[in-house]
Design a protein around this motif. Structure first.
Motif: not given
Lengths: 345, 179
Positions: A196, A198-200, A202, A234, A236, A239-240
């Protein structure tokens, strides 16, 4: 590797079926599909949940289209870590490399959160018709041996339920994350590992954390060469742009499980699905796609209906899964689980 | 006249019985109101309160009940990370935005716009907040203690021990990075 045009064509095919076959098989859930944003209780579904049967002719899902293309790619998939084949249920255990599962899956955070022991949860999963589970195995460099271990995994596999480990991983401790993930992958009965990420991950550009992603995936594969190794992030992906999807796709791409959490976002399931497919198509990733939806509430606090969850399940295909097994005390959500269409046609 | 009399009698008897039952189980009545309040936001008719659930809603109340030492919403108690979370949830549930904001590090308080707080309120009233304290991590940053915990299974939130208070470094009640 399959030519990009073929992959794109497969996606376009899925989209075309989505566009063409959706109309004749409209379910009550589709009635609201023209509204992009889910309205709150004031726009409550006018039909009773589960009142309608799913469409009889299912569109071919993106995951299946991608699987078909991936199966021709001999360089991308290892031979597989065979899960424990013995089950008390008598049915063979689904291996993710053997083809589509007969039933869909659900994500589990930790057992205490659900209010069930591993055994009780496995029994509940079996009784509800759930085919595979993904159990959190750790966080970065921490492997949770007290939660993700052979005994707990066997509670599920012995009942015919395939088990994946999922650690939540950031780029902060790559070697530690490799070590922890390898420990989870080696737990007997584990069918695969889904990272998993995710945001980290980006960064300021798509390449910021690309090397870390490759190091992570390659490091795990070096230690467990046959591991079925996928990733989730994510839903979508358009958007990333600065998340290193390409790197994960190349090195952890046995499967990509996008989190198409349409209810969390507050959009209708069909809008969420269509936009996710559109963005995946544009990204031209190679990995097979197994979508995830969520039973989380919308931003306005409304719960996704069983009809809408089932409609997404039907559209997104056989590999789809649900985030997550509800917290203890959310009895309405627990009661909703057996009403969902886990079984694949 | 007779049918009217019968109807009036039946209604009266029902009302008396309901009142009696409510009086006998005052706590249960409160519990049911709580559940109705929560469920009224659900878009799914299936999720609406049902008689069977009303009878068993004490389970929900038990599950949602806060620790006896949980602070009141008006005065956030921030002496531990656990109490800080309880205080934040209580403040949101009580509509006390200022109290909620006071549970956050000053540098992120501007993130707590009215819209964000409204979303947080909806989330904590529709989803149980059960941070995974068992696997939380303790670290030291800039000379103070930080305890990191996963609030909903994924990204960690750090609670920073500054002075006598533990303050959150993220607006943890919103999905991180989504969509």
């Amino acid at each position: 590797m399959l030519p990009r045009a073929s992959t794109a064509a497969a996606f376009c095919g899925a989209l075309a079926v989505f566009a063409c076959e959706g109309e004749p098989n409209r379910t009550p859930a589709d009635a609201s599909s023209s509204e992009r944003v889910i309205l709150d209780a004031g726009a409550a579904d006018a039909w009773a949940a589960d009142a309608g049967e799913p469409p009889s002719a299912l569109p071919r899902d993106a995951g299946e289209a991608r699987d078909a293309s991936a199966s021709t790619d001999a360089t991308t998939v290892d031979s597989g870590h065979a899960p424990d084949a013995s089950t008390d249920a008598g049915a063979p255990l689904w291996d993710p490399r053997s083809g589509p599962p007969s039933r869909k899956g659900i994500w589990i955070w930790y057992f205490q959160y659900t209010g069930y022991t591993a055994r009780d949860l496995a029994v509940k999963c079996r009784d509800d018709g759930i085919g595979y589970v993904l159990i959190k195995s750790g966080q970065d460099g921490s492997y949770w041996s007290q939660r993700y271990n052979e005994a707990n995994v066997r509670e599920f596999t012995s009942r015919g339920i395939t088990v994946f480990a999922w650690p939540y991983i950031t780029p902060n401790n790559i070697q530690g994350s490799i070590d922890a993930t390898v420990q989870a992958a080696r737990v007997p009965g584990t069918a695969g590992v889904i990272l998993d990420v995710e945001v980290e991950w980006e960064g300021s550009s798509p390449t910021t954390n690309a090397q870390a992603a490759e190091d992570l995936c390659n490091g795990i594969r070096r230690e467990v060469p046959n591991v079925f190794l996928g990733y989730t992030s994510f839903g979508w992906i358009g958007y990333h742009a600065n998340l290193p999807f390409d790197a994960f796709d190349r090195t952890c791409g046995d499967v990509f499980m996008p989190q198409v959490y349409w209810s969390d976002r507050g959009v209708t399931w069909d809008h969420g699905y269509a936009q996710a497919v559109e963005m995946l198509n544009a990204a031209n990733l190679r990995a097979p796609v197994w979508m995830i939806q969520s039973n989380d509430a919308t931003p306005s606090g409304a719960r996704p209906s069983s009809a809408d969850l089932n409609a997404f399940f039907e559209r997104a295909g056989t590999y789809t899964s649900l985030w997550e097994w509800p917290a203890s005390g959310h009895q309405t959500l627990v009661d909703q689980l057996p009403m969902l269409h886990w079984s694949n046609p | 006249v007779k049918p009217v009399w019968v109807a009036v009698s039946a209604l009266t008897a029902t009302g008396v019985l309901a009142a009696l039952l409510a009086w006998l189980s005052g706590a249960e009545t409160q519990i049911d109101l709580r559940e109705v309040t929560d469920a009224s936001a659900f878009a799914d008719p299936w999720d609406a309160p049902r008689p069977r659930e009303a009878r068993t809603s004490h389970r929900l109340q038990v599950s949602f009940a806060k620790d006896a030492s949980a602070p009141a919403a008006a005065e956030p108690v921030l002496d531990t990370p656990e109490h800080a979370v309880d205080s934040a949830v209580s403040a949101l549930a009580a509509g006390d935005d200022a109290a909620f904001v006071s549970t956050l590090l000053p540098r992120i308080r501007s993130d707590a716009t009215p819209e964000a707080i409204a979303r947080c309120r909806n989330r904590v009233t529709s989803t149980r907040v059960l941070p995974d304290w068992e696997t939380s991590e303790v670290a030291t940053e800039d000379g103070h203690e930080v305890r990191r915990v996963s609030m909903f299974g994924k990204s960690m939130t750090g609670f920073h021990h500054l002075g006598a208070a533990w303050l959150a470094d993220r607006l943890w009640c919103l999905p991180t990075g989504a969509p």
